[in-house]
Design a protein around this motif. Structure first.
Motif, PDB file in Angstrom:
ATOM      1  N   LYS A  90      -6.047   6.956   2.178  1.00  0.00           N
ATOM      2  CA  LYS A  90      -4.515   7.452   0.778  1.00  0.00           C
ATOM      3  C   LYS A  90      -4.627   9.126   1.645  1.00  0.00           C
ATOM      4  N   TYR A 141       0.936  -1.775   0.478  1.00  0.00           N
ATOM      5  CA  TYR A 141       0.313  -0.134  -0.135  1.00  0.00           C
ATOM      6  C   TYR A 141       0.394   0.935   0.048  1.00  0.00           C
ATOM      7  N   GLU A 153     -11.820   4.388   0.840  1.00  0.00           N
ATOM      8  CA  GLU A 153     -10.401   4.358   0.372  1.00  0.00           C
ATOM      9  C   GLU A 153      -9.381   5.539  -0.336  1.00  0.00           C
TER      10      GLU A 153
END
Length: 128
Positions: free
Chosen positions: A92, A16, A88
């Motif tokens: 980030k 990630y 999501e």
């Protein structure tokens, strides 16, 4: 939790951050002083790094060690945001130190709402 589970969680979190910061295996391995093969074994979940290497990676990505070793993917229904796409996107942004204040926002924000706030933050930073 089994060692295998820990390796998988770490590998997922490592991938990630690599994607988030657009970093290659070779680039990170060199930066933290490990072989490409060793680093690849972490990324694939074949091996789990020692705590000193986890700390080096956390410093490299400017995150907490917990961000690399804890399971943040318990269930699609768990989490702060109600829309998975927004969750999501927000995740980030959460890992971007300049955008952390967004996480005082309401859970029902849309992606457009978040984009608006990100733009506002960027504009304010430009005026500093």
């Amino acid at each position: 939790m089994s060692d295998l589970g820990n390796k998988e969680i770490f590998a997922k979190n490592l991938k990630y951050y690599m994607d988030l910061y657009n970093k290659s295996r070779a680039e990170i391995a060199k930066a933290i002083g490990v072989s490409y093969t060793t680093f690849t074994s972490w990324v694939t979940g074949a091996n789990y790094p020692r705590i000193d290497k986890i700390e080096m990676l956390a410093n490299y990505f400017k995150v907490n060690k917990a961000d690399l070793i804890e399971n943040k993917y318990n269930s699609p229904n768990e989490g702060y945001y109600t829309d998975p796409e927004v969750a999501e996107y927000a995740n980030k942004l959460k890992n971007n130190p300049d955008m952390r204040l967004l996480f005082d926002a309401a859970e029902d924000m849309t992606k457009d709402d978040i984009d608006y706030v990100v733009d506002l933050i960027n504009r304010l930073k430009g005026n500093e």
